[in-house]
Design an enzyme around this catalytic site. Structure first.
Site, PDB file in Angstrom:
ATOM      1  N   LEU A 137       0.738  -1.770   0.256  1.00  0.00           N
ATOM      2  CA  LEU A 137       0.154  -0.183  -0.166  1.00  0.00           C
ATOM      3  C   LEU A 137       0.822   1.258   0.014  1.00  0.00           C
ATOM      4  CD1 LEU A 137      -2.951  -1.268   2.484  1.00  0.00           C
ATOM      5  CD2 LEU A 137      -3.161  -0.637   0.387  1.00  0.00           C
ATOM      6  N   GLY A 140       7.912   3.278   3.049  1.00  0.00           N
ATOM      7  CA  GLY A 140       8.604   4.519   4.776  1.00  0.00           C
ATOM      8  C   GLY A 140       9.681   3.604   4.692  1.00  0.00           C
ATOM      9  N   CYS A 144       7.738  -1.372   3.951  1.00  0.00           N
ATOM     10  CA  CYS A 144       6.590  -1.219   3.207  1.00  0.00           C
ATOM     11  C   CYS A 144       5.099  -1.344   4.747  1.00  0.00           C
ATOM     12  CB  CYS A 144       6.438  -2.540   2.443  1.00  0.00           C
ATOM     13  SG  CYS A 144       8.102  -1.826   0.819  1.00  0.00           S
ATOM     14  N   LYS A 159       2.161  -2.543   8.822  1.00  0.00           N
ATOM     15  CA  LYS A 159       3.373  -2.052   8.463  1.00  0.00           C
ATOM     16  C   LYS A 159       4.955  -2.748   8.659  1.00  0.00           C
ATOM     17  CE  LYS A 159       4.434   2.244   9.637  1.00  0.00           C
ATOM     18  NZ  LYS A 159       4.909   3.241  10.387  1.00  0.00           N
ATOM     19  N   ASP A 256       6.580  14.687  12.206  1.00  0.00           N
ATOM     20  CA  ASP A 256       6.757  14.245  10.789  1.00  0.00           C
ATOM     21  C   ASP A 256       5.486  14.326  10.060  1.00  0.00           C
ATOM     22  OD1 ASP A 256       8.469  13.184   9.023  1.00  0.00           O
ATOM     23  OD2 ASP A 256       7.362  11.409   9.797  1.00  0.00           O
TER      24      ASP A 256
END
Length: 433
Positions: A137, A140, A144, A159, A256
């Site tokens: 999806l 990062g 992934c 994640k 972030d």
């Protein structure tokens, strides 16, 4: 004061009741034709009644006096809600995750990490199709995010984090710890976690429309996002930040915030995600932490001096607001070795009403009330001010956006239908005044 007078009156009436009874008994005793023995018997019974009533009324009076003192004390010294209770209630909310997953019998849980369910790694591996590339999806810094089906009725996002170094491990621990204590409609829900050797897994609710970054800068180039939908996403994001800044104890600074960390569900409700870099006020010295963030979203004072406050999140929010408004990326390449930020490029034009309509994202150009466009631009300009003290609190941003979002999308704007007021292509020069 009305309650005080009422209680005082009741107390006086109760305490004086025996006197009335005694007076009435004396009047009865002075009446002619009453026998002496009957009179003596009546006096004895009346005396017993008077003593009993005196005891009862005194006790009741003492109770009312205590209640009165208690009320006066609390009216003068109201109890303040304990901030620690906010934290503990958030932790209790996290306990609801395990019962949620337990509804699905096929989900195998092998333990708990605090109040977070630990899901069997083999099941996660199977649910992602052995981490099939077609199930990715997003991607990062440490791995992934995959789509996974833990149950026939439960699609989730997983994640996968490679934690060969302590930085990745710390981000994993930080995110699980924070999200286990947070439950808010505009913050991603943590469902569980898992691990396998040096790899860590975090299981979230699935957000069907992906990230705001993908919607704005992906193949569709924002075509699914109308003006009102973009304002709704901005409003949802500000609500999530307000919760972190003002309703969490200690205060949480996301650190972030960016369009790729704003996820959209099936109804385009926006939720904040990726809390690996988030910090809590007081958990560590904010001025001595490692510089982290994403180019284009990092506030100038944090980039130059390492100063980090909630106003740093406000700056990043301002950049996201510019993305929604202009449809441009936070940083764009001008030449192989040159980049320009959206803030540097847009700032001179945002305050010029004759130029602003021409730099709006073409997808939504001429689809909004001009006054609303100028208001949003003004909010964005304030959020990206170089000096933190000139930036508004996220609560102020939230209140300025609510009137711009239709009621059915979570705001207060009442419109029978989405009206389109066309902006003039070339406004008169004096319209900027």
């Amino acid at each position: 004061m009305k309650l005080f007078h009422l209680l005082l009156l009741m107390l006086l009436l109760i305490l004086h009741k025996p006197i009335w009874i005694l007076a009435s008994s004396n009047i009865a005793a002075s009446s002619p034709g009453v026998a002496v023995e009957g009179e003596q018997h009546q006096m004895d019974s009346h005396m017993k009644m008077i003593i009993a009533l005196a005891i009862v009324s005194t006790s009741l009076g003492a109770v009312l006096l205590c209640v009165l003192c208690f009320w006066i004390y609390h009216s003068k010294f109201p109890s303040k809600p304990s901030k620690k209770n906010i934290q503990s209630s958030d932790a209790e909310k996290g306990l609801s995750l395990a019962p949620f997953l337990s509804k699905f019998r096929s989900v195998k849980m092998v333990g708990k990490k605090g109040c977070v369910p630990i899901i069997d790694y083999k099941q996660i591996e199977k649910a992602t199709g052995n981490f099939k590339e077609s199930n990715i999806l997003g991607e990062g810094g440490f791995g992934c995010v995959y789509k996974a089906s833990l149950d026939d009725n439960l699609d989730v996002a997983v994640k996968k984090m490679h934690c060969e170094n302590h930085f990745a491990e710390r981000e994993y621990e930080n995110e699980v710890n924070l999200l286990s204590k947070i439950q808010h409609p505009n913050v991603i829900a943590l469902l569980g976690c898992s691990s396998n050797e040096d790899t860590r897994f975090i299981v979230y609710e699935l957000m069907q429309n992906g990230s705001l970054e993908t919607q704005l800068h992906g193949p569709s180039h924002g075509s699914s996002l109308t003006w009102h939908m973009r304002m709704k996403i901005a409003l949802d994001t500000s609500r999530g930040l307000k919760y972190l800044h003002e309703h969490c104890y200690p205060q949480v600074i996301h650190r972030d915030l960016k369009s790729s960390n704003i996820l959209l569900d099936a109804n385009f409700n926006a939720k904040l995600s990726d809390f690996g870099l988030a910090i809590t006020d007081g958990s560590q010295n904010k001025n001595n932490i490692k510089l982290s963030g994403t180019l284009g979203y990092v506030a100038p004072e944090y980039l130059l001096d390492g100063k980090l406050t909630d106003k740093s999140d406000v700056y990043a929010f301002g950049v996201v607001l510019l993305e929604l408004l202009l449809g441009r990326k936070p940083v764009e390449k001008l030449a192989p070795a040159q980049c320009q930020s959206i803030v540097t490029w847009a700032m001179p034009q945002l305050t010029d009403r004759s130029k602003l309509p021409n730099i709006v994202d073409p997808v939504i150009r001429n689809t909004m009330d001009p006054k609303h466009l100028y208001q949003v631009a003004a909010v964005a300009v304030l959020c990206v001010q170089p000096e933190p003290c000139y930036r508004p609190l996220i609560a102020d941003v939230l209140h300025s956006l609510i009137p711009l979002v239709p009621v059915e999308l979570g705001g207060t704007l009442r419109v029978s239908q989405v009206t389109r007021q066309v902006l003039p292509a070339d406004p008169p020069e004096n319209s900027s005044q």
